[in-house]
Design a protein around this motif. Structure first.
Motif, PDB file in Angstrom:
ATOM      1  N   ASN A   1     -11.093   2.064  -1.401  1.00  0.00           N
ATOM      2  CA  ASN A   1     -10.683   3.263  -0.675  1.00  0.00           C
ATOM      3  C   ASN A   1     -11.435   4.461  -1.260  1.00  0.00           C
ATOM      4  OD1 ASN A   1      -9.216   5.574   0.237  1.00  0.00           O
ATOM      5  ND2 ASN A   1      -7.602   4.161   0.837  1.00  0.00           N
TER       6      ASN A   1
ATOM      7  N   ASN B   1      -0.487   4.334   0.512  1.00  0.00           N
ATOM      8  CA  ASN B   1      -1.308   5.446   0.992  1.00  0.00           C
ATOM      9  C   ASN B   1      -0.801   6.181   2.220  1.00  0.00           C
ATOM     10  OD1 ASN B   1      -3.164   5.720  -0.942  1.00  0.00           O
ATOM     11  ND2 ASN B   1      -4.575   4.234  -0.085  1.00  0.00           N
ATOM     12  N   MET B   2      -0.104   5.469   3.083  1.00  0.00           N
ATOM     13  CA  MET B   2       0.448   6.145   4.262  1.00  0.00           C
ATOM     14  C   MET B   2      -0.595   6.834   5.140  1.00  0.00           C
ATOM     15  SD  MET B   2       3.509   5.607   4.762  1.00  0.00           S
ATOM     16  CE  MET B   2       5.089   5.171   4.125  1.00  0.00           C
ATOM     17  N   CYS B   3      -1.682   6.160   5.443  1.00  0.00           N
ATOM     18  CA  CYS B   3      -2.576   6.663   6.492  1.00  0.00           C
ATOM     19  C   CYS B   3      -1.730   6.693   7.763  1.00  0.00           C
ATOM     20  CB  CYS B   3      -3.773   5.728   6.670  1.00  0.00           C
ATOM     21  SG  CYS B   3      -4.755   5.548   5.161  1.00  0.00           S
TER      22      CYS B   3
ATOM     23  N   PHE C   1      -2.084   6.276  10.879  1.00  0.00           N
ATOM     24  CA  PHE C   1      -2.248   5.298  11.954  1.00  0.00           C
ATOM     25  C   PHE C   1      -1.766   3.909  11.562  1.00  0.00           C
ATOM     26  CE2 PHE C   1      -6.177   5.790   9.503  1.00  0.00           C
ATOM     27  CZ  PHE C   1      -6.319   4.510   8.978  1.00  0.00           C
ATOM     28  N   CYS C   2      -1.455   3.692  10.285  1.00  0.00           N
ATOM     29  CA  CYS C   2      -1.420   2.335   9.738  1.00  0.00           C
ATOM     30  C   CYS C   2      -0.004   1.790   9.545  1.00  0.00           C
ATOM     31  CB  CYS C   2      -2.168   2.319   8.408  1.00  0.00           C
ATOM     32  SG  CYS C   2      -2.374   0.671   7.750  1.00  0.00           S
TER      33      CYS C   2
ATOM     34  N   CYS D   1       0.844  -1.187   0.000  1.00  0.00           N
ATOM     35  CA  CYS D   1       0.000   0.000   0.000  1.00  0.00           C
ATOM     36  C   CYS D   1       0.881   1.239   0.000  1.00  0.00           C
ATOM     37  CB  CYS D   1      -0.917   0.013   1.225  1.00  0.00           C
ATOM     38  SG  CYS D   1      -2.091   1.370   1.174  1.00  0.00           S
TER      39      CYS D   1
ATOM     40  N   GLN E   1      -5.047  -4.204  -0.605  1.00  0.00           N
ATOM     41  CA  GLN E   1      -5.251  -3.211   0.455  1.00  0.00           C
ATOM     42  C   GLN E   1      -6.072  -2.056  -0.085  1.00  0.00           C
ATOM     43  OE1 GLN E   1      -4.515  -3.890   3.436  1.00  0.00           O
ATOM     44  NE2 GLN E   1      -3.120  -5.584   3.138  1.00  0.00           N
TER      45      GLN E   1
ATOM     46  N   ARG F   1      -5.967  10.727   5.405  1.00  0.00           N
ATOM     47  CA  ARG F   1      -6.899  10.144   4.440  1.00  0.00           C
ATOM     48  C   ARG F   1      -7.155  11.246   3.412  1.00  0.00           C
ATOM     49  NH1 ARG F   1      -8.035   4.701   4.851  1.00  0.00           N
ATOM     50  NH2 ARG F   1     -10.196   5.020   4.210  1.00  0.00           N
TER      51      ARG F   1
ATOM     52  N   VAL G   1       0.590  -0.996   7.808  1.00  0.00           N
ATOM     53  CA  VAL G   1       0.655  -1.818   6.589  1.00  0.00           C
ATOM     54  C   VAL G   1       1.718  -1.355   5.574  1.00  0.00           C
ATOM     55  CG1 VAL G   1      -0.670  -2.578   4.543  1.00  0.00           C
ATOM     56  CG2 VAL G   1      -1.660  -2.766   6.819  1.00  0.00           C
ATOM     57  N   PRO G   2       1.811  -0.055   5.283  1.00  0.00           N
ATOM     58  CA  PRO G   2       2.832   0.340   4.298  1.00  0.00           C
ATOM     59  C   PRO G   2       4.252  -0.053   4.727  1.00  0.00           C
ATOM     60  CG  PRO G   2       1.281   2.132   4.660  1.00  0.00           C
ATOM     61  CD  PRO G   2       0.983   1.091   5.704  1.00  0.00           C
TER      62      PRO G   2
HETATM   63 FE1  F3S Z   1      -3.245   1.510   3.184  1.00  0.00          FE
HETATM   64 FE2  F3S Z   1      -3.457   1.152   5.775  1.00  0.00          FE
HETATM   65 FE3  F3S Z   1      -4.526   3.280   4.683  1.00  0.00          FE
HETATM   66  S1  F3S Z   1      -3.508  -0.422   4.237  1.00  0.00           S
HETATM   67  S2  F3S Z   1      -5.165   2.563   2.673  1.00  0.00           S
HETATM   68  S3  F3S Z   1      -2.337   2.810   4.722  1.00  0.00           S
HETATM   69  S4  F3S Z   1      -5.492   1.967   6.192  1.00  0.00           S
END
Ligand code: F3S
Ligand code: SAH
Length: 482
Positions: A275, A181-183, A185-186, A179, A223, A314, A188-189
């Motif tokens: 998204n 996107n770099m939200c 809080f996340c 992913c 994602q 976001r 995942v990236p």
């Molecule tokens: Fe990606 Fe996590 Fe945002 S997976 S879309 S950075 S919630």
């Protein structure tokens, strides 16, 4: 519904229907977290099937135990740590058993795992599964085995997954990894690396293979599925440098959806996750055009407050999200929509919280996955913002959100009373062995008496009763899709 609300650790021990007769070693693989992890475990099982391993459901029988882990919230990591203690207890009886950690926790903690958790023999990040055969050799030679390299192009498109825990009806097909996107809080990236798309050819091959084995429904996974883009390979960012010809022939998510839907008109197609910032109108038109693409969108919104959304990085506002909802319902009337919400993000005020509740009220989601904010080390939010909402406030806000959702779910299920809808039978009902359980297009669970129908059948069901989470009815005949 309950487990959708709590949803901390969907879990499954493995069972394969594709065991190779000459394989003598036994793999026990357990998965936690998102659907992508469950899909990845099927890739790992396939890689290990070529190394002489068939899967077992009995932990005590295993030569190799693998746990595919989730880092999304602290609680998810704690769940895995508890499982590692359990494996440790078994390993004391069977010291030859090897234990490997896969997935996001492996990527986040890297070598630390080998020091902290003495029972772990192998640590493998999400992009390094093809290296597992080599890593196992290292383990056999008594060396620590770690590979947490992230890749810019690995999609495992060439690995044909071994379906685990399968009912032979629903299957996951991964279309993107990582992913960008770099939200804030996340995690995942950081744990899954850069976004990359899988070759549509290999996606279609996998879908055809599933159809030929009798599968009836696939979920295309990523994602952020809307940013799927294939023009011959590489990262989405490189698209800027692609030639005009490459751009003109690129495959977007809406193109891919149409290709899959057309290639297998008898199969139900779902996808996850969308998204709001990337969902385009042409995806909605494609959904409306093909009856086999389910009228259902999982559309996380995280917060109803534009200020908080900004802090979360976001790329959508409250108003844009609402406009998107209006657009979805204009193009796909009756579309089921579900949410993800995080409550108690740093600086969230009561007013922000009320904004979340009022947005829920506006959309009336079918169901949702609701979480208290959990600070994740290394993320932007952890670095820049203090986790300043007390546990007590987070708990109270979550309860209010879950209660609101329960009310909306109940009114959604009530709206179905008296209607006749197509249901794909997935399994026996957990509550009664005289009933089947399946889902309608909007992803609501429907339970009805078995009669002579079978799992995998498309059946028209008249809804006669409901709870807030489940529809109850009786079959009135096969669907025309049967
Ligand atoms: Fe990606 Fe996590 Fe945002 S997976 S879309 S950075 S919630
Ligand atoms: N795009 C992804 C999102 C992965 S995370 C997908 O395919 O679902 C799933 C959900 O977990 C997010 O939508 C968010 O609501 C929640 N989440 C992510 N990070 C979190 C955190 N630090 N604390 C609490 N919830 C979080």
């Amino acid at each position: 519904m309950e487990d959708k609300i709590i949803d901390e650790s969907k879990q499954g021990a493995s069972l394969t229907i594709e065991a190779k007769p000459n394989n003598s070693r036994k793999l026990y693989i357990e998965s936690y977290g998102c659907q992508m992890n469950f899909s990845d475990s099927e890739i790992v099982a396939s890689i290990l099937a070529d190394q002489g391993y068939n899967t077992t459901q009995k932990l005590e029988d295993a030569d190799l135990v693998l746990v595919n882990t989730c880092s999304i919230r602290d609680k998810a990591e704690q769940t895995v740590r508890k499982r590692l203690e359990k494996y440790n207890a078994v390993k004391r009886i069977n010291p030859k058993m090897k234990v490997g950690v896969l997935g996001c926790m492996a990527e986040r903690l890297k070598e630390k795992f080998l020091d902290e958790e003495k029972i772990v023999d192998m640590v493998v990040g999400p992009d390094a599964y093809k290296d597992i055969p080599n890593l196992l050799k290292e383990v056999e030679d008594g060396r620590d085995a770690v590979n947490v390299l992230l890749s810019k192009d690995e999609t495992y498109g060439d690995v044909s997954p071994v379906r685990l825990n399968t009912n032979g009806i629903n299957a996951l097909v991964s279309i993107t990894r990582g992913c960008d996107n770099m939200c804030t809080f996340c995690v995942v990236p950081f744990t899954r690396g850069r976004e990359r798309s899988r070759d549509p050819k290999s996606i279609l091959e996998e879908v055809h293979d599933l159809a030929s084995k009798g599968y009836k429904e696939i979920t295309l996974l990523g994602q952020n599925v809307d940013s799927y883009l294939w023009y011959g390979g590489g990262l989405k960012k490189e698209f800027k440098n692609a030639s005009e010809m490459e751009k003109a022939t690129a495959t977007s998510f809406s193109n891919l959806l149409a290709m899959v839907a057309e290639a297998q008109p008898k199969m139900r197609i779902r996808f996850s996750t969308s998204n709001p910032q990337d969902m385009t109108e042409d995806v909605l038109h494609t959904m409306a055009k093909y009856p086999n693409i389910c009228d259902y969108i999982h559309l996380p919104f995280q917060s109803g407050s534009t200020r908080i959304l900004k802090e979360m990085n976001r790329q959508h506002t409250r108003e844009e999200y609402m406009q998107l909802i209006d657009k979805i319902l204009e193009i796909i009337p009756g579309c089921g929509i579900s949410q993800d919400i995080i409550t108690g993000f740093p600086t969230e005020t009561e007013e922000d919280h009320q904004d979340t509740l009022s947005l829920m009220e506006y959309v009336q989601f079918y169901f949702g996955y609701m979480f208290k904010y959990s600070e994740r080390p290394g993320t932007m939010a952890a670095r820049k913002l203090e986790d300043d909402i007390s546990e007590e406030t987070k708990k109270r806000r979550l309860t209010e959100i879950v209660d609101a959702q329960r009310g909306h779910s109940a009114s959604r299920t009530k709206q179905c009373l008296g209607k006749i809808m197509e249901v794909l039978i997935e399994r026996e009902s957990k509550k009664s062995d005289g009933d089947w359980s399946g889902r309608n297009q909007q992803s609501l669970v429907v339970v009805f008496p078995k009669e002579n129908y079978q799992p995998g059948d498309f059946v028209m069901v008249k809804i006669t009763d409901c709870t807030s989470a489940t529809l109850i009815g009786e079959a009135v005949g096969y669907s025309k899709n049967q």
